[in-house]
Design an enzyme around this catalytic site. Structure first.
Site, mmCIF file in Angstrom:
data_model
loop_
_atom_site.group_PDB
_atom_site.id
_atom_site.type_symbol
_atom_site.label_atom_id
_atom_site.label_comp_id
_atom_site.label_asym_id
_atom_site.label_seq_id
_atom_site.Cartn_x
_atom_site.Cartn_y
_atom_site.Cartn_z
ATOM 1 N N THR A 36 7.579 -7.583 -17.198
ATOM 2 C CA THR A 36 7.650 -8.961 -16.695
ATOM 3 C C THR A 36 6.531 -9.131 -15.659
ATOM 4 O OG1 THR A 36 9.036 -8.383 -14.799
ATOM 5 C CG2 THR A 36 10.182 -8.867 -16.878
ATOM 6 N N ASP A 59 12.759 -4.790 -23.938
ATOM 7 C CA ASP A 59 13.701 -5.538 -23.101
ATOM 8 C C ASP A 59 15.027 -4.776 -23.084
ATOM 9 O OD1 ASP A 59 15.568 -7.493 -22.188
ATOM 10 O OD2 ASP A 59 14.244 -9.088 -22.905
ATOM 11 N N GLU A 82 15.685 -8.106 -12.468
ATOM 12 C CA GLU A 82 14.974 -9.164 -11.741
ATOM 13 C C GLU A 82 15.386 -8.934 -10.297
ATOM 14 O OE1 GLU A 82 12.776 -11.324 -12.665
ATOM 15 O OE2 GLU A 82 12.853 -11.021 -14.825
ATOM 16 N N THR A 123 22.364 -2.016 -5.024
ATOM 17 C CA THR A 123 21.675 -2.416 -3.783
ATOM 18 C C THR A 123 22.671 -2.638 -2.652
ATOM 19 O OG1 THR A 123 20.482 -4.272 -2.770
ATOM 20 C CG2 THR A 123 21.711 -4.776 -4.742
ATOM 21 N N ASP A 124 22.192 -2.521 -1.423
ATOM 22 C CA ASP A 124 23.076 -2.809 -0.275
ATOM 23 C C ASP A 124 23.425 -4.292 -0.200
ATOM 24 O OD1 ASP A 124 20.625 -3.850 0.652
ATOM 25 O OD2 ASP A 124 20.774 -2.936 2.644
ATOM 26 N N TYR A 148 20.926 -13.259 -7.022
ATOM 27 C CA TYR A 148 20.474 -11.872 -7.228
ATOM 28 C C TYR A 148 21.587 -10.890 -6.866
ATOM 29 C CZ TYR A 148 18.455 -7.348 -5.990
ATOM 30 O OH TYR A 148 18.222 -5.991 -5.881
ATOM 31 N N ASN A 178 13.562 -1.398 0.429
ATOM 32 C CA ASN A 178 12.474 -0.425 0.269
ATOM 33 C C ASN A 178 11.135 -1.049 0.624
ATOM 34 O OD1 ASN A 178 13.177 1.941 -2.332
ATOM 35 N ND2 ASN A 178 14.671 0.762 -1.211
ATOM 36 N N PRO A 203 4.677 -16.212 6.862
ATOM 37 C CA PRO A 203 5.767 -17.195 6.774
ATOM 38 C C PRO A 203 7.123 -16.566 7.113
ATOM 39 C CG PRO A 203 5.024 -16.509 4.586
ATOM 40 C CD PRO A 203 4.248 -15.708 5.564
ATOM 41 N N ASN A 247 13.333 -9.224 11.368
ATOM 42 C CA ASN A 247 12.124 -9.590 10.620
ATOM 43 C C ASN A 247 10.945 -9.900 11.549
ATOM 44 O OD1 ASN A 247 13.604 -9.363 8.293
ATOM 45 N ND2 ASN A 247 13.963 -11.568 8.065
ATOM 46 N N GLY A 273 21.241 -19.887 1.960
ATOM 47 C CA GLY A 273 22.250 -18.814 1.880
ATOM 48 C C GLY A 273 21.802 -17.486 2.471
HETATM 49 P P1 NAD Z 1 10.601 -4.630 -9.392
HETATM 50 O O1 NAD Z 1 10.827 -6.100 -9.497
HETATM 51 O O2 NAD Z 1 9.389 -4.150 -8.692
HETATM 52 O O3 NAD Z 1 10.581 -3.974 -10.854
HETATM 53 C C1 NAD Z 1 11.511 -4.327 -11.845
HETATM 54 C C2 NAD Z 1 11.019 -3.749 -13.160
HETATM 55 O O4 NAD Z 1 11.995 -4.057 -14.178
HETATM 56 C C3 NAD Z 1 9.686 -4.351 -13.635
HETATM 57 O O5 NAD Z 1 8.833 -3.324 -14.076
HETATM 58 C C4 NAD Z 1 10.081 -5.263 -14.787
HETATM 59 O O6 NAD Z 1 9.066 -5.402 -15.775
HETATM 60 C C5 NAD Z 1 11.315 -4.549 -15.326
HETATM 61 N N1 NAD Z 1 12.219 -5.477 -16.036
HETATM 62 C C6 NAD Z 1 12.672 -6.671 -15.596
HETATM 63 N N2 NAD Z 1 13.451 -7.248 -16.543
HETATM 64 C C7 NAD Z 1 13.491 -6.369 -17.585
HETATM 65 C C8 NAD Z 1 14.138 -6.388 -18.848
HETATM 66 N N3 NAD Z 1 14.889 -7.425 -19.244
HETATM 67 N N4 NAD Z 1 13.979 -5.322 -19.661
HETATM 68 C C9 NAD Z 1 13.195 -4.251 -19.294
HETATM 69 N N5 NAD Z 1 12.553 -4.198 -18.109
HETATM 70 C C10 NAD Z 1 12.695 -5.250 -17.268
HETATM 71 O O7 NAD Z 1 11.937 -4.065 -8.732
HETATM 72 P P2 NAD Z 1 12.111 -2.871 -7.685
HETATM 73 O O8 NAD Z 1 11.909 -3.398 -6.331
HETATM 74 O O9 NAD Z 1 11.354 -1.707 -8.147
HETATM 75 O O10 NAD Z 1 13.675 -2.591 -7.862
HETATM 76 C C11 NAD Z 1 14.138 -1.656 -8.819
HETATM 77 C C12 NAD Z 1 15.650 -1.600 -8.761
HETATM 78 O O11 NAD Z 1 16.069 -1.252 -7.442
HETATM 79 C C13 NAD Z 1 16.332 -2.922 -9.087
HETATM 80 O O12 NAD Z 1 17.489 -2.642 -9.846
HETATM 81 C C14 NAD Z 1 16.699 -3.479 -7.734
HETATM 82 O O13 NAD Z 1 17.822 -4.315 -7.824
HETATM 83 C C15 NAD Z 1 16.992 -2.207 -6.974
HETATM 84 N N6 NAD Z 1 16.803 -2.289 -5.513
HETATM 85 C C16 NAD Z 1 15.597 -2.690 -5.007
HETATM 86 C C17 NAD Z 1 15.414 -2.701 -3.624
HETATM 87 C C18 NAD Z 1 14.096 -3.092 -3.009
HETATM 88 O O14 NAD Z 1 13.983 -3.129 -1.780
HETATM 89 N N7 NAD Z 1 13.055 -3.363 -3.781
HETATM 90 C C19 NAD Z 1 16.469 -2.326 -2.767
HETATM 91 C C20 NAD Z 1 17.688 -1.921 -3.339
HETATM 92 C C21 NAD Z 1 17.833 -1.895 -4.710
HETATM 93 P P1 TYD Z 2 12.824 -9.613 1.057
HETATM 94 O O1 TYD Z 2 11.685 -8.659 1.118
HETATM 95 O O2 TYD Z 2 12.754 -10.745 0.098
HETATM 96 O O3 TYD Z 2 14.117 -8.726 0.816
HETATM 97 P P2 TYD Z 2 15.695 -9.173 0.839
HETATM 98 O O4 TYD Z 2 15.791 -10.630 0.921
HETATM 99 O O5 TYD Z 2 16.121 -8.656 -0.472
HETATM 100 O O6 TYD Z 2 16.278 -8.478 2.006
HETATM 101 O O7 TYD Z 2 13.058 -10.227 2.503
HETATM 102 C C1 TYD Z 2 13.321 -9.411 3.626
HETATM 103 C C2 TYD Z 2 13.636 -10.326 4.789
HETATM 104 O O8 TYD Z 2 12.460 -11.057 5.132
HETATM 105 C C3 TYD Z 2 14.693 -11.368 4.478
HETATM 106 O O9 TYD Z 2 15.471 -11.587 5.652
HETATM 107 C C4 TYD Z 2 13.899 -12.614 4.147
HETATM 108 C C5 TYD Z 2 12.674 -12.484 5.033
HETATM 109 N N1 TYD Z 2 11.425 -13.072 4.503
HETATM 110 C C6 TYD Z 2 10.652 -13.915 5.306
HETATM 111 O O10 TYD Z 2 11.003 -14.209 6.471
HETATM 112 N N2 TYD Z 2 9.490 -14.416 4.781
HETATM 113 C C7 TYD Z 2 9.072 -14.121 3.514
HETATM 114 O O11 TYD Z 2 7.999 -14.634 3.090
HETATM 115 C C8 TYD Z 2 9.872 -13.236 2.720
HETATM 116 C C9 TYD Z 2 9.447 -12.883 1.315
HETATM 117 C C10 TYD Z 2 11.030 -12.731 3.261
#
Ligand code: NAD
Ligand code: TYD
Length: 350
Positions: A36, A59, A82, A123-124, A148, A178, A203, A247, A273
């Site tokens: 994606t 997919d 997503e 996720t948390d 989400y 992360n 922002p 933040n 929200g």
């Molecule tokens: P990301 O958005 O960077 O990557 C998601 C990946 O999934 C992409 O490579 C995308 O192409 C693939 N994908 C999306 N829809 C798909 C589908 N229908 N079929 C096959 N592949 C598909 O996400 P990330 O930040 O690497 O997060 C990975 C996982 O960790 C997710 O499940 C997310 O909920 C979880 N998570 C992320 C964080 C964070 O801070 N990023 C924290 C806690 C949990």
């Molecule tokens: P984000 O990285 O989207 O992670 P999550 O919402 O999953 O915790 O956002 C981290 C925090 O930063 C969240 O409180 C929303 C805030 N934020 C901003 O203030 N500005 C931005 O442009 C973004 C993307 C997030």
């Protein structure tokens, strides 16, 4: 051990694949990813020719392709999702489809093939807003706030239902926010770093006093590997960086480390929200699996900034096309776009 990694072309998945292949032992990886907007094979350039690495474009809602990719695997680590809260608010439909229907499809295929081990990446955010001075442990109620986090809570509960109902061999991780190399610049840390690099505004949503627990992606990879290898079937493990930060404080630190002025801080209309605070209790994974985070937020931020500043073609390849359209709509024209979402009916995509 042959592992099917879903979503391995994304941020955490690609870091995890590089992490386990670098261990130089026992793992063969099949990366199954739809590619994606968030999936990027450039994240895996270092390992694309590795003899223990293979890629299937697919997919997770496509049961038959998934079945052929999963056949013969010893484990599944399910990252594909997503993953962005803001996008889930702007357009929930793909989020529900991938995160819930996709997870259901994977569970069914893995059950049919009797895959011996399944790690589900939750996720948390499933715990929702955490009150000041409190910390969510694995038994805390799931009270998600956004499309989400609700979709992730749905997937998490589905996985747990399969454990209970079908003796399905799953383990779940719930990690905090992360950050680190290869993160798509829609999330807070890479957005601020890359904006700093191009002298664009920071922002800050609302008053900027929301708190998050920041975890370096490499520490998360270590935690996921511990859960894959030693986690007890049916159990959930929180994985947090234990570095809680507002933040605004984090934004100021990034400005300081990149040598940019405070005047770049710009308060913008809040996310609808918006959760105020995430905070995790991670005693379980520490006590039972001997894991703890090793990278402090300050060291991790320095390393991450350094990585983005030297990421040349990678960054040029993601900060273009769809990303610029997204940025223009939800940042440069934020008021109008969020107003339209608040007053319009449902959105649909596929
Ligand atoms: P990301 O958005 O960077 O990557 C998601 C990946 O999934 C992409 O490579 C995308 O192409 C693939 N994908 C999306 N829809 C798909 C589908 N229908 N079929 C096959 N592949 C598909 O996400 P990330 O930040 O690497 O997060 C990975 C996982 O960790 C997710 O499940 C997310 O909920 C979880 N998570 C992320 C964080 C964070 O801070 N990023 C924290 C806690 C949990
Ligand atoms: P984000 O990285 O989207 O992670 P999550 O919402 O999953 O915790 O956002 C981290 C925090 O930063 C969240 O409180 C929303 C805030 N934020 C901003 O203030 N500005 C931005 O442009 C973004 C993307 C997030």
């Amino acid at each position: 051990m042959k592992i099917l990694v879903t979503g391995g072309a994304g941020f955490i998945g690609s870091n995890f694949i590089r992490y386990i292949l670098a261990l130089g032992r026992k793992y063969t990886v099949v990366n199954y990813d739809k590619l994606t907007y968030a999936g990027n094979l450039a994240n895996l350039e270092q390992v694309s020719a590795h003899p223990n690495y293979g890629f299937v474009k697919g997919d997770i809602c496509d049961a038959s392709l998934l079945e052929s990719a999963m056949r013969g695997c010893d484990a599944v680590v399910h990252f594909a999702a997503e993953s962005h809260v803001d996008r889930s608010i702007y357009e929930p439909s793909p989020v529900i489809r991938t995160n819930i229907t996709g997870t259901f499809t994977i569970l069914e295929v893995a059950r049919k093939l009797s895959i011996p081990r399944f790690v589900h990446i939750s996720t948390d955010e499933v715990y929702g807003d955490i009150s000041p001075n409190e910390f969510a442990d694995e038994r805390s109620p799931l009270q998600p706030s956004s499309p989400y986090s609700a979709s992730k809570a749905g997937a998490d509960l589905l996985v747990r239902s399969y454990v209970r109902t079908y003796d399905f061999p799953a383990v779940i991780t719930r990690s905090s926010n992360n950050y680190g190399p290869y993160q798509f610049p829609e999330k807070f840390v890479p957005l601020m770093i890359t904006n700093a690099m191009s002298n664009q505004v920071f922002p800050v949503y609302g008053d900027g006093k929301q708190q998050r627990d920041w975890l370096h992606v490499e520490d998360n990879c270590g935690g996921i590997l511990a859960v894959l290898e030693k986690g007890k079937i049916g159990e959930v493990y929180n994985i947090g960086g234990l570095d809680l930060e507002e933040n605004l404080t984090l934004a100021r630190r990034i400005l300081q480390l990149t040598g940019k002025p405070e005047s770049l801080l710009t308060y913008v209309r809040d996310r609808p929200g918006h959760d105020r605070r995430y905070a995790l209790n991670c005693e379980k994974i520490k006590d039972e699996l001997g894991w703890k985070p090793l990278i402090s937020l300050d060291d991790g931020l320095r390393q991450t900034i350094d990585w983005y500043e030297n990421s040349g073609p990678w960054l040029a390849g993601v900060r273009c096309g769809e990303y610029l359209t997204y940025y223009e709509k939800y940042y440069l024209n934020r008021e109008q776009s969020l107003h339209a979402i608040a007053s319009a009916g449902p959105t649909t995509s596929e």
